[in-house]
Design a protein around this motif. Structure first.
Motif, PDB file in Angstrom:
ATOM      1  N   GLU A 192      -1.101  -3.681  -1.312  1.00 40.23           N
ATOM      2  CA  GLU A 192      -0.530  -2.701  -0.601  1.00 40.23           C
ATOM      3  C   GLU A 192      -1.531  -2.039   0.278  1.00 40.23           C
ATOM      4  O   GLU A 192      -1.253  -1.559   1.007  1.00 40.23           O
ATOM      5  N   LYS A 193      -2.785  -1.659  -0.424  1.00 39.77           N
ATOM      6  CA  LYS A 193      -3.891  -1.093   0.100  1.00 39.77           C
ATOM      7  C   LYS A 193      -4.240  -1.839   1.322  1.00 39.77           C
ATOM      8  O   LYS A 193      -4.575  -1.392   2.414  1.00 39.77           O
ATOM      9  N   GLU A 194      -4.263  -3.326   1.130  1.00 41.94           N
ATOM     10  CA  GLU A 194      -4.791  -4.016   2.276  1.00 41.94           C
ATOM     11  C   GLU A 194      -3.944  -3.987   3.420  1.00 41.94           C
ATOM     12  O   GLU A 194      -4.155  -4.114   4.549  1.00 41.94           O
ATOM     13  N   MET A 195      -2.563  -3.952   3.306  1.00 45.94           N
ATOM     14  CA  MET A 195      -1.554  -3.751   4.319  1.00 45.94           C
ATOM     15  C   MET A 195      -1.254  -2.188   4.670  1.00 45.94           C
ATOM     16  O   MET A 195      -0.335  -2.136   5.587  1.00 45.94           O
ATOM     17  N   LYS A 196      -1.753  -1.426   4.002  1.00 47.97           N
ATOM     18  CA  LYS A 196      -1.937   0.066   4.027  1.00 47.97           C
ATOM     19  C   LYS A 196      -0.299   0.310   4.189  1.00 47.97           C
ATOM     20  O   LYS A 196       0.127   1.093   5.074  1.00 47.97           O
ATOM     21  N   VAL A 197       0.270   0.155   3.063  1.00 46.41           N
ATOM     22  CA  VAL A 197       1.759   0.524   2.692  1.00 46.41           C
ATOM     23  C   VAL A 197       1.889   1.047   1.544  1.00 46.41           C
ATOM     24  O   VAL A 197       1.269   0.724   0.479  1.00 46.41           O
ATOM     25  N   GLU A 200       6.560   2.194  -2.291  1.00 46.51           N
ATOM     26  CA  GLU A 200       7.880   2.334  -2.169  1.00 46.51           C
ATOM     27  C   GLU A 200       8.428   1.766  -0.778  1.00 46.51           C
ATOM     28  O   GLU A 200       9.753   1.198  -0.737  1.00 46.51           O
ATOM     29  N   ASP A 201       7.563   1.335   0.003  1.00 49.10           N
ATOM     30  CA  ASP A 201       7.660   0.594   1.226  1.00 49.10           C
ATOM     31  C   ASP A 201       7.360  -0.998   1.178  1.00 49.10           C
ATOM     32  O   ASP A 201       7.367  -1.588   2.296  1.00 49.10           O
ATOM     33  N   ALA A 202       6.886  -1.483  -0.160  1.00 54.73           N
ATOM     34  CA  ALA A 202       6.548  -2.895  -0.193  1.00 54.73           C
ATOM     35  C   ALA A 202       7.743  -3.527  -0.993  1.00 54.73           C
ATOM     36  O   ALA A 202       8.365  -2.927  -1.939  1.00 54.73           O
ATOM     37  N   ALA A 215       5.291  -7.016  -9.936  1.00 51.29           N
ATOM     38  CA  ALA A 215       5.638  -6.091  -8.410  1.00 51.29           C
ATOM     39  C   ALA A 215       6.578  -4.823  -8.752  1.00 51.29           C
ATOM     40  O   ALA A 215       6.512  -3.548  -8.377  1.00 51.29           O
ATOM     41  N   ASP A 216       7.576  -4.879  -9.677  1.00 55.73           N
ATOM     42  CA  ASP A 216       8.544  -3.889  -9.933  1.00 55.73           C
ATOM     43  C   ASP A 216       7.614  -2.644 -10.824  1.00 55.73           C
ATOM     44  O   ASP A 216       7.978  -1.637 -10.463  1.00 55.73           O
ATOM     45  N   LYS A 217       6.650  -3.074 -11.543  1.00 58.93           N
ATOM     46  CA  LYS A 217       6.038  -2.198 -12.533  1.00 58.93           C
ATOM     47  C   LYS A 217       5.351  -1.136 -11.463  1.00 58.93           C
ATOM     48  O   LYS A 217       4.894   0.039 -11.907  1.00 58.93           O
ATOM     49  N   VAL A 218       4.756  -1.614 -10.395  1.00 57.98           N
ATOM     50  CA  VAL A 218       4.085  -0.979  -9.511  1.00 57.98           C
ATOM     51  C   VAL A 218       4.803  -0.152  -8.368  1.00 57.98           C
ATOM     52  O   VAL A 218       4.278   0.515  -7.518  1.00 57.98           O
ATOM     53  N   GLY A 219       5.963  -0.361  -8.585  1.00 55.91           N
ATOM     54  CA  GLY A 219       6.992   0.496  -7.581  1.00 55.91           C
ATOM     55  C   GLY A 219       7.485  -0.086  -6.377  1.00 55.91           C
ATOM     56  O   GLY A 219       7.933   0.379  -5.605  1.00 55.91           O
ATOM     57  N   TRP A 220       7.152  -1.360  -6.300  1.00 53.02           N
ATOM     58  CA  TRP A 220       7.754  -2.356  -5.169  1.00 53.02           C
ATOM     59  C   TRP A 220       9.129  -2.714  -5.440  1.00 53.02           C
ATOM     60  O   TRP A 220       9.694  -2.697  -6.361  1.00 53.02           O
TER      61      TRP A 220
END
Length: 258
Positions: A192-197, A200-202, A215-220
């Motif tokens: 998410e940092k690499e894609m600057k997102v 909640e927007d991933a 993925a769910d655990k980090v809020g995606w």
């Protein structure tokens, strides 16, 4: 008779209270899923691993029943790699796992034969029959689409080129850069940092319950493809979207985009 009438009357009254609640529950508004970036797992999610299974089975003397054991062993030792901090590529772990199983089953297999059995089919896999249409439909919605895999940089480049899927993606991220395998939460946070997102927007689309759980655990947001033989992990939260193939996932995204 009086008691029976009283029971029926109480049942009718209680049902009259329950019915509105049931109706309200069934008409709950669905939370629209509109991510800014959609990440895709590749192996099994997009690419059909049947050829790998056949190659591994052949290397193990035609023992088809050992193929799932080989794949879970490969996943198991990728997590061992995470815990010990000693990174080897997913392909290397796959080859080593195949050698282990051959020894456990007293099957003659040289390191070179194990390498050929894994690497040759893994680099040249065909997409599942639903994938091209599904990717086209999601692409048409305007989402940024990125592959996120446990493969190496060279491995995913070869896979996307040989499957003719590279055209549908805006980029690829692999764990080679982090030297930690999914579902380690650091992988998703790094992506998410690499894609600057923002989390909640991933969104992740995958056919592996363990990947969805990470993925769910980090809020995606998550979308699970229920490929044959797959099942969700009962102790994890349910994915936001579920479908039997990528087309069904695409249709749900299209409905949310309206």
């Amino acid at each position: 008779m009086i008691k029976l009438k009283s029971f029926i009357l109480s049942l009718v009254i209680s049902t009259s209270f329950i019915s509105p609640l049931v109706h309200a529950s069934s008409t709950e508004t669905h939370e629209k899923i509109t991510p800014k970036v959609i990440f895709f797992d590749v192996n099994e999610t997009l690419l059909n691993l049947d050829n790998v299974g056949k190659s591994v089975s052949k290397a193990l003397g035609g023992r088809d029943e050992l193929v799932p054991f080989w794949f879970t062993t490969m996943l198991h030792y990728s997590l061992v790699s995470n815990e010990t901090g000693e990174y080897h590529s997913f392909a290397e772990i796959g080859i080593a796992s195949l050698e282990m199983i051959a020894k456990q089953q007293n099957i003659d297999l040289t390191p070179e034969q194990a390498k050929t059995a894994v690497l040759t089919p893994f680099r040249d896999l065909a997409p599942h029959s639903d994938v091209v249409e599904g990717l086209k439909r999601i692409r048409a919605l305007g989402y940024k689409m990125i592959t996120l895999t446990n493969s190496s940089d060279a491995g995913i480049a070869a896979q996307l080129k040989n499957s003719n899927l590279a055209q549908y993606f805006d980029g690829s991220l692999t764990v080679q850069n982090l030297q930690t395998f999914k579902p380690d939460l650091k992988v998703y946070q790094w992506a998410e940092k690499e894609m600057k997102v923002a989390p909640e927007d991933a969104m992740l689309i995958a056919a592996h319950a363990w990947d969805i759980a990470g993925a769910d655990k980090v809020g995606w947001k998550t979308a699970y493809i229920l490929r044959p033989g797959k099942a969700l992990y009962p102790l994890a939260d349910k994915p936001d979207l579920t479908g039997k193939d990528l087309i069904e996932i695409a249709k749900q995204l299209e409905a949310d985009a309206k």
